[in-house]
Design a protein around this motif. Structure first.
Motif, PDB file in Angstrom:
ATOM      1  N   GLN A  83      42.462  63.253   1.229  1.00  0.00           N
ATOM      2  CA  GLN A  83      42.682  62.675   2.558  1.00  0.00           C
ATOM      3  C   GLN A  83      41.615  61.611   2.839  1.00  0.00           C
ATOM      4  O   GLN A  83      40.504  61.686   2.311  1.00  0.00           O
ATOM      5  CB  GLN A  83      42.563  63.771   3.627  1.00  0.00           C
ATOM      6  CG  GLN A  83      43.410  64.999   3.377  1.00  0.00           C
ATOM      7  CD  GLN A  83      44.831  64.805   3.851  1.00  0.00           C
ATOM      8  OE1 GLN A  83      45.059  64.489   5.011  1.00  0.00           O
ATOM      9  NE2 GLN A  83      45.781  64.963   2.958  1.00  0.00           N
ATOM     10  N   SER A  84      41.965  60.626   3.660  1.00  0.00           N
ATOM     11  CA  SER A  84      40.911  59.704   4.094  1.00  0.00           C
ATOM     12  C   SER A  84      40.332  60.238   5.397  1.00  0.00           C
ATOM     13  O   SER A  84      41.060  60.567   6.328  1.00  0.00           O
ATOM     14  CB  SER A  84      41.459  58.287   4.258  1.00  0.00           C
ATOM     15  OG  SER A  84      42.284  58.202   5.380  1.00  0.00           O
ATOM     16  N   VAL A  85      39.013  60.347   5.410  1.00  0.00           N
ATOM     17  CA  VAL A  85      38.329  61.092   6.468  1.00  0.00           C
ATOM     18  C   VAL A  85      37.175  60.277   7.029  1.00  0.00           C
ATOM     19  O   VAL A  85      36.436  59.635   6.269  1.00  0.00           O
ATOM     20  CB  VAL A  85      37.761  62.427   5.905  1.00  0.00           C
ATOM     21  CG1 VAL A  85      37.055  63.214   7.001  1.00  0.00           C
ATOM     22  CG2 VAL A  85      38.858  63.257   5.257  1.00  0.00           C
ATOM     23  N   VAL A  86      37.015  60.317   8.362  1.00  0.00           N
ATOM     24  CA  VAL A  86      35.779  59.809   8.967  1.00  0.00           C
ATOM     25  C   VAL A  86      35.161  60.941   9.778  1.00  0.00           C
ATOM     26  O   VAL A  86      35.867  61.658  10.488  1.00  0.00           O
ATOM     27  CB  VAL A  86      36.033  58.549   9.838  1.00  0.00           C
ATOM     28  CG1 VAL A  86      37.008  58.818  10.973  1.00  0.00           C
ATOM     29  CG2 VAL A  86      34.725  58.013  10.403  1.00  0.00           C
ATOM     30  N   VAL A  87      33.862  61.131   9.595  1.00  0.00           N
ATOM     31  CA  VAL A  87      33.143  62.102  10.420  1.00  0.00           C
ATOM     32  C   VAL A  87      32.327  61.310  11.445  1.00  0.00           C
ATOM     33  O   VAL A  87      31.624  60.360  11.086  1.00  0.00           O
ATOM     34  CB  VAL A  87      32.246  63.040   9.585  1.00  0.00           C
ATOM     35  CG1 VAL A  87      33.100  64.002   8.778  1.00  0.00           C
ATOM     36  CG2 VAL A  87      31.316  62.284   8.661  1.00  0.00           C
ATOM     37  N   VAL A  88      32.477  61.681  12.727  1.00  0.00           N
ATOM     38  CA  VAL A  88      31.845  60.938  13.813  1.00  0.00           C
ATOM     39  C   VAL A  88      30.807  61.831  14.478  1.00  0.00           C
ATOM     40  O   VAL A  88      31.121  62.936  14.912  1.00  0.00           O
ATOM     41  CB  VAL A  88      32.896  60.497  14.865  1.00  0.00           C
ATOM     42  CG1 VAL A  88      32.246  59.626  15.933  1.00  0.00           C
ATOM     43  CG2 VAL A  88      34.064  59.781  14.201  1.00  0.00           C
ATOM     44  N   ASP A  89      29.574  61.347  14.541  1.00  0.00           N
ATOM     45  CA  ASP A  89      28.499  62.112  15.170  1.00  0.00           C
ATOM     46  C   ASP A  89      28.463  61.798  16.668  1.00  0.00           C
ATOM     47  O   ASP A  89      28.199  60.663  17.058  1.00  0.00           O
ATOM     48  CB  ASP A  89      27.157  61.751  14.509  1.00  0.00           C
ATOM     49  CG  ASP A  89      26.061  62.733  14.886  1.00  0.00           C
ATOM     50  OD1 ASP A  89      26.278  63.531  15.818  1.00  0.00           O
ATOM     51  OD2 ASP A  89      25.002  62.705  14.245  1.00  0.00           O
ATOM     52  N   PHE A  90      28.747  62.798  17.504  1.00  0.00           N
ATOM     53  CA  PHE A  90      28.711  62.610  18.957  1.00  0.00           C
ATOM     54  C   PHE A  90      27.384  63.079  19.555  1.00  0.00           C
ATOM     55  O   PHE A  90      27.208  63.032  20.763  1.00  0.00           O
ATOM     56  CB  PHE A  90      29.862  63.368  19.626  1.00  0.00           C
ATOM     57  CG  PHE A  90      31.127  62.570  19.704  1.00  0.00           C
ATOM     58  CD1 PHE A  90      31.992  62.507  18.634  1.00  0.00           C
ATOM     59  CD2 PHE A  90      31.452  61.863  20.859  1.00  0.00           C
ATOM     60  CE1 PHE A  90      33.157  61.756  18.700  1.00  0.00           C
ATOM     61  CE2 PHE A  90      32.615  61.119  20.939  1.00  0.00           C
ATOM     62  CZ  PHE A  90      33.466  61.066  19.854  1.00  0.00           C
ATOM     63  N   ASP A  91      26.488  63.539  18.715  1.00  0.00           N
ATOM     64  CA  ASP A  91      25.222  64.050  19.244  1.00  0.00           C
ATOM     65  C   ASP A  91      24.255  62.897  19.469  1.00  0.00           C
ATOM     66  O   ASP A  91      23.228  62.766  18.789  1.00  0.00           O
ATOM     67  CB  ASP A  91      24.635  65.096  18.293  1.00  0.00           C
ATOM     68  CG  ASP A  91      23.733  66.073  19.023  1.00  0.00           C
ATOM     69  OD1 ASP A  91      23.354  65.766  20.173  1.00  0.00           O
ATOM     70  OD2 ASP A  91      23.409  67.127  18.461  1.00  0.00           O
ATOM     71  N   VAL A  92      24.568  62.058  20.461  1.00  0.00           N
ATOM     72  CA  VAL A  92      23.771  60.868  20.734  1.00  0.00           C
ATOM     73  C   VAL A  92      22.371  61.289  21.188  1.00  0.00           C
ATOM     74  O   VAL A  92      22.223  62.088  22.092  1.00  0.00           O
ATOM     75  CB  VAL A  92      24.448  60.016  21.823  1.00  0.00           C
ATOM     76  CG1 VAL A  92      23.617  58.770  22.118  1.00  0.00           C
ATOM     77  CG2 VAL A  92      25.848  59.628  21.397  1.00  0.00           C
ATOM     78  N   GLY A  93      21.359  60.750  20.541  1.00  0.00           N
ATOM     79  CA  GLY A  93      19.986  61.088  20.898  1.00  0.00           C
ATOM     80  C   GLY A  93      19.389  62.163  20.005  1.00  0.00           C
ATOM     81  O   GLY A  93      18.182  62.271  19.890  1.00  0.00           O
ATOM     82  N   LEU A  94      20.227  62.990  19.396  1.00  0.00           N
ATOM     83  CA  LEU A  94      19.745  64.055  18.502  1.00  0.00           C
ATOM     84  C   LEU A  94      20.620  64.098  17.258  1.00  0.00           C
ATOM     85  O   LEU A  94      21.165  65.138  16.902  1.00  0.00           O
ATOM     86  CB  LEU A  94      19.793  65.418  19.219  1.00  0.00           C
ATOM     87  CG  LEU A  94      18.839  65.627  20.388  1.00  0.00           C
ATOM     88  CD1 LEU A  94      19.201  66.879  21.155  1.00  0.00           C
ATOM     89  CD2 LEU A  94      17.408  65.706  19.893  1.00  0.00           C
ATOM     90  N   ARG A  95      20.787  62.937  16.649  1.00  0.00           N
ATOM     91  CA  ARG A  95      21.756  62.883  15.555  1.00  0.00           C
ATOM     92  C   ARG A  95      21.249  63.631  14.326  1.00  0.00           C
ATOM     93  O   ARG A  95      20.056  63.672  14.052  1.00  0.00           O
ATOM     94  CB  ARG A  95      22.081  61.433  15.221  1.00  0.00           C
ATOM     95  CG  ARG A  95      20.984  60.732  14.460  1.00  0.00           C
ATOM     96  CD  ARG A  95      21.448  59.356  14.050  1.00  0.00           C
ATOM     97  NE  ARG A  95      20.478  58.721  13.192  1.00  0.00           N
ATOM     98  CZ  ARG A  95      20.230  57.416  13.205  1.00  0.00           C
ATOM     99  NH1 ARG A  95      20.863  56.625  14.048  1.00  0.00           N
ATOM    100  NH2 ARG A  95      19.356  56.901  12.385  1.00  0.00           N
TER     101      ARG A  95
END
Lengths: 236, 271
Positions: free
Chosen positions: B32-44
């Motif tokens: 599969q083509s996958v993107v992982v998105v980090d939503f932990d802004v400020g504590l990535r």
């Protein structure tokens, strides 16, 4: 000598009498203010019928024609203006209500006949007297239904709460709080398939998890009030 | 059309980021083509676990604010060519995220990928609500302990009320992923059992990831555990979970205590 003798000489007697008048203080925009009046009239038509109304124009700056238009607009709504205050006399034309001064504020006491207020009420739709929830109540959710019973087809999570005017029925595990009979209904009860409650309350009397007999845990149970004490008993 | 999957938990430290990386890599390994998105802004953290921390130029906030194009912020994984990372900003905070901005990015990613995995921050505030906002599916990461389970219950309630799908009267498809499951402690009755957790959460199980040193080892070298050591017990559990996400019917394996030969010989118990 004047021969004409007045048959009976009418004496003009002047008496003072004070009335409580409603004071309208229009604000700009006048159109919106009038629609507020309309809202009041829609709620209770005839509210201003037969009431002395005074127009206080101190907070607006209206020309003679604008005042005339405003008085006319109120007249269309069946509101007759007794007098006007808070405006320079030069702004008032002859056909307008007279200028009033020296008014004192007072509290308006409503002494309308009671039946009149009830007449315009429409027959209200019967409100539902029970609430059915067919999914679990999750932690942090608060279900408040003061009109009657609440039934949950599922569990009530730790940290969730159900508040009911009537009884509470839970077809699942009660892990949160259940408060029944909140309107003072001491006959309300709480039923659940498995009791692990954090708090149970009926009509203000409550028990916390610590006070609930541990032997009841994980069993079907009901809670009810016997006088001033809450009883919790197994259902099987 | 992409599937938007949020990895969330309420409670911190239960393994959201580890699970996002492992599931993302496992889905990518499955073609599969996958993107992982980090939503932990400020504590990535996702960039570290993915081993991409030295290649971050632009981030999610730059794209939300229109400073950078999405294609400039996306980082391709060095090991899997169909695995991408959209990192979070470390210098900003969650207030820099906007509902419209996130919606725009999700819509744009949807045209390019099969899966969009949103790594939610802990908590129930702005970062977490925006991470779940556009989700079609949710993986609720739970440890076998009461505080984690109760927080998960709270998050499930929010998935059912605060997401776009919920507001349209639809349902976000939810899965429970139990992590840090310790068979030895479970055997001694020191943890909530799988049945207890599922009974409380009333949500289908996606997988059980055993507590393992392999997870920590993989994080330390900046690699999703499914890539670092695909034969390890946690990696196999994540790969199974990813296949279940793709719709495969895989039997659930409850991890059991495995005593080593010497331990058994000496009558020792595994710690």
């Amino acid at each position: 000598m004047d021969v004409r003798a007045d048959p009976t000489r009418q004496l003009v007697r002047l008496r003072g009498r004070s009335y409580v008048a409603f004071v309208f203080s229009p604000v700009v925009p006048i159109v919106e203010w009038l629609s507020e009046i309309d809202t009041t009239l829609a709620r209770s038509p005839g509210y201003f019928v037969g009431k002395p109304i005074v127009l206080d124009l101190a907070s607006v700056d209206l020309s003679a024609s604008a005042i005339s238009h405003l008085v006319g607009s109120l007249d269309e709504r069946g509101i007759r203006v007794l007098g006007i205050e808070g405006v320079d006399e030069s702004r008032l034309a002859a056909n307008m209500p007279p200028l009033l001064t020296g008014g004192r504020a007072c509290v308006i006491t409503r002494n309308e006949p009671a039946h009149r207020a009830e007449e315009p009420k429409e027959e209200p739709k019967p409100k539902p007297t029970s609430l059915l929830l067919d999914s679990p109540v999750r932690s942090g959710q608060s279900i408040v239904f003061t009109e009657g019973d609440v039934t949950v087809l599922g569990s009530v999570g730790s940290g969730a709460e159900i508040v009911a005017g009537g009884s509470i029925h839970i077809y699942g595990t009660l892990r949160g709080r259940a408060m029944a009979g909140v309107n003072g209904n001491s006959a309300a009860r709480i039923y659940c398939q498995k009791i692990e409650a954090e708090l149970l309350a009926i009509d203000g009397y409550y028990q916390t998890a610590e006070e609930i007999d541990p032997s009841l845990r994980n069993r079907p149970a009901q809670a009810w009030l016997q006088g001033d004490t809450m009883k919790i008993t197994p259902l099987n | 059309m992409a599937k938007v999957l949020v990895v969330t938990s309420g409670k911190g430290g239960v393994g959201k980021t580890t699970s996002t990386a492992a599931l993302g890599a496992a889905l990518a390994q499955g073609g599969q083509s996958v993107v992982v998105v980090d939503f932990d802004v400020g504590l990535r953290n996702l960039d570290l676990v993915m081993g991409a921390e030295r290649r971050v130029v632009f981030d999610l906030i730059n794209v939300v604010q229109g400073v950078a194009k999405l294609s400039q912020a996306l980082i391709r994984d060095k090991r899997l060519e169909n695995l991408w990372l959209l990192p979070a900003s470390q210098t900003r905070d969650k207030d820099a995220l906007t509902d419209e901005g996130v919606g725009r990015i999700i819509a744009e990613l949807s045209t390019r990928f099969d899966w969009i995995l949103c790594d939610s921050p802990a908590g129930i505030e702005r970062g977490a609500t925006l991470a779940m906002r556009y989700a079609d599916e949710a993986v609720i990461v739970t440890n076998p302990e009461v505080s984690s389970v109760r927080d998960s219950d709270r998050i499930i309630g929010m998935l059912d009320s605060k997401t776009v799908k919920a507001e349209k009267g639809e349902r976000v498809k939810k899965h429970v992923l139990i992590t840090r499951y310790d068979p030895a402690r479970a055997a001694r009755g020191e943890m909530l059992t799988i049945d207890d957790i599922l009974e409380i959460l009333a949500t289908p199980l996606l997988g059980i990831i055993p507590e393992s040193q392999d997870v920590l080892k993989a994080s330390n070298v900046g690699s999703p555990v499914t890539l670092n050591n695909a034969d390890s017990a946690p990696a196999r559990a994540y790969i199974d979970a990813a296949r279940r996400l793709m719709g495969d019917d895989i039997a659930m394996v409850v991890p059991v205590e495995r005593k080593r030969f010497m331990d058994r010989l000496l009558g020792r118990r595994a710690a």
